[in-house]
Design an enzyme around this catalytic site. Structure first.
Site, PDB file in Angstrom:
ATOM      1  N   CYS A 133      42.310  39.933  41.167  1.00 53.85           N
ATOM      2  CA  CYS A 133      42.382  40.185  42.614  1.00 53.85           C
ATOM      3  C   CYS A 133      43.789  40.518  43.091  1.00 53.85           C
ATOM      4  O   CYS A 133      43.971  41.012  44.200  1.00 53.85           O
ATOM      5  CB  CYS A 133      41.828  38.989  43.393  1.00 53.85           C
ATOM      6  SG  CYS A 133      40.117  38.648  42.989  1.00 53.85           S
ATOM      7  N   HIS A 271      44.361  39.408  50.798  1.00 53.21           N
ATOM      8  CA  HIS A 271      43.197  39.540  49.914  1.00 53.21           C
ATOM      9  C   HIS A 271      42.009  38.864  50.597  1.00 53.21           C
ATOM     10  O   HIS A 271      42.140  37.792  51.187  1.00 53.21           O
ATOM     11  CB  HIS A 271      43.500  38.878  48.561  1.00 53.21           C
ATOM     12  CG  HIS A 271      42.304  38.768  47.677  1.00 53.21           C
ATOM     13  ND1 HIS A 271      41.474  39.833  47.437  1.00 53.21           N
ATOM     14  CD2 HIS A 271      41.782  37.702  46.999  1.00 53.21           C
ATOM     15  CE1 HIS A 271      40.503  39.436  46.630  1.00 53.21           C
ATOM     16  NE2 HIS A 271      40.666  38.156  46.347  1.00 53.21           N
ATOM     17  N   ASN A 301      34.269  39.840  48.567  1.00 50.26           N
ATOM     18  CA  ASN A 301      35.516  39.915  47.818  1.00 50.26           C
ATOM     19  C   ASN A 301      35.425  41.085  46.832  1.00 50.26           C
ATOM     20  O   ASN A 301      34.673  41.023  45.860  1.00 50.26           O
ATOM     21  CB  ASN A 301      35.718  38.576  47.084  1.00 50.26           C
ATOM     22  CG  ASN A 301      36.965  38.541  46.231  1.00 50.26           C
ATOM     23  OD1 ASN A 301      37.611  39.558  46.002  1.00 50.26           O
ATOM     24  ND2 ASN A 301      37.302  37.357  45.746  1.00 50.26           N
TER      25      ASN A 301
END
Ligand code: UT7
Length: 344
Positions: A133, A271, A301
């Site tokens: 990520c 994020h 996500n």
């Protein structure tokens, strides 16, 4: 310079001067989301979960999943949009850096596939960065360093992931969290005050078991151990706590480095893992909600794609203007974390 002016300059190096410094200017942004929408209600029919649980614990209502588009196909589409926004042609690009942990193949790199899909000049440099990520900020940092050193002039930085391929769709603790997508920025070498002021990347491989996905290669006939399942695994609750702490520290690091105070930040693009994580960071910085970009309600996500998708949406909605100070922060498997400050 004397007295308070000198003290100001010492405390706020990035906000003052540096007119002749070569920087990476973010010349254009783009994103791409696959068409198929998977709602929380759809997931209720797949695992023992509920829209109410998912929304309350994460802030996610729906996510996109790729039916047949690979990471390089999604990444190329996002990059095309970024090139258009920057007013550049693929032939102008001399570097492609892609943050991804779901490449089309073990090799060639997703960056090479994207180079070919877009018709970027053979001989340009193209490579992938694996930081889950945090992948986009790692890729951004790498490309920025090539530009500042004069090795590249126009770079494409892409964050793309297709987690639908590595998710265990029977595991309710992970399958409700992720989505597929791609985001991209074009970096242009320019002298002046605009562009990436600084980026910091970090990792701690000791804690890899917090969040990982084993590779999907066939077991070799010589292998002694039992083959492991290829799916993503996460210790969600513990990862949550580390993410809040670590991202808070990463933000403090780049803010201090650039002499920034919370009131200098125009926009935080974090994020998009969990709305509660983002809220904790926002409260720590005492930023008003309108200064924080969130879109995980629609996309979940999307791993390396989450920051460049959110940035692209904010730019297209007119939320980001010249001279704005933008703060990026990410956290992911590795463990990895990163932060960056940009003057638009
Ligand atoms: O992007 C990279 C970094 N990733 C992250 O930062 C993600 C960090 N973690 C999180 O976002 C959160 O930890 C989750 C959203 C994954 C989980 O939220 P939580 O508040 O930490 O819940 P939990 O894992 O402590 O689980 C609470 C309960 C458990 O039941 P019991 O043991 O209390 O009876 C789980 O079994 O919720 C249960 N549960 C679910 N219930 C309904 C777990 N998943 C689900 C589900 N639907 N999908």
């Amino acid at each position: 310079m004397k007295g308070s002016a000198a003290r100001m300059a010492a405390r706020r190096p990035a906000l003052m001067g540096h007119e002749h410094m070569l920087r990476s200017r973010l010349a254009g942004t783009g994103s791409y989301l696959p068409e198929k929408v998977l709602t929380n209600h759809d997931l209720e029919r797949m695992v023992d979960t509920s829209d109410a649980w998912i929304f309350a614990r994460t802030g996610i209502r729906e996510r996109r999943v790729s039916v047949d588009e690979t990471s390089s196909e999604m990444g190329a589409k996002a990059a095309k949009n970024a090139l258009k926004a920057a007013g550049l042609h693929p032939r102008d690009i001399d570097l492609v850096v892609v943050g991804t942990v779901t490449p089309d193949m073990a090799f060639p790199s997703t960056a090479c596939f994207i180079q070919s899909r877009l018709g970027i000049r053979p001989g340009a440099a193209a490579f992938d960065v694996s930081a889950a990520c945090s992948g986009f900020l790692y890729a951004l940092d790498a490309a920025d360093k090539y530009i500042r050193s004069g090795s590249a002039h126009n770079a494409l930085v892409i964050g793309v992931d297709r987690f639908s391929k590595i998710i265990d769709w029977k595991d309710r603790s992970t399958c409700v969290l992720f989505g597929d997508g791609a985001g991209a920025v074009v970096l242009k070498a320019e002298k002046g005050r605009h562009g990436i002021l600084s980026t910091r990347i970090h990792s701690d491989g000791r804690r890899w078991e917090m969040l990982y996905a084993p590779n999907t290669c066939q077991p070799s006939p010589f292998e002694a151990s039992e083959p492991v399942l290829p799916y993503l695994r996460m210790q969600g609750n513990e990862t949550f706590k580390i993410a809040v702490r670590t991202m808070g520290g990463a933000i403090a690091e780049v803010m201090e480095e650039n002499g920034l105070k919370p009131e200098d930040i125009t926009c935080l693009v974090p994020h998009q893992a969990n709305l509660r994580i983002i809220e904790a960071i926002r409260e720590r910085l005492k930023l008003s909600p309108d200064k924080v970009v969130t879109n995980l309600e629609k996309y979940g996500n999307t791993s390396a794609a989450s920051i460049p998708i959110a940035l692209d949406e904010a730019v297209r909605e007119g939320r980001i203007k010249a001279n704005d100070i933008i703060l990026f922060v990410a956290f992911g498997g590795g463990l990895t974390w990163a932060s960056s400050v940009v003057r638009w």
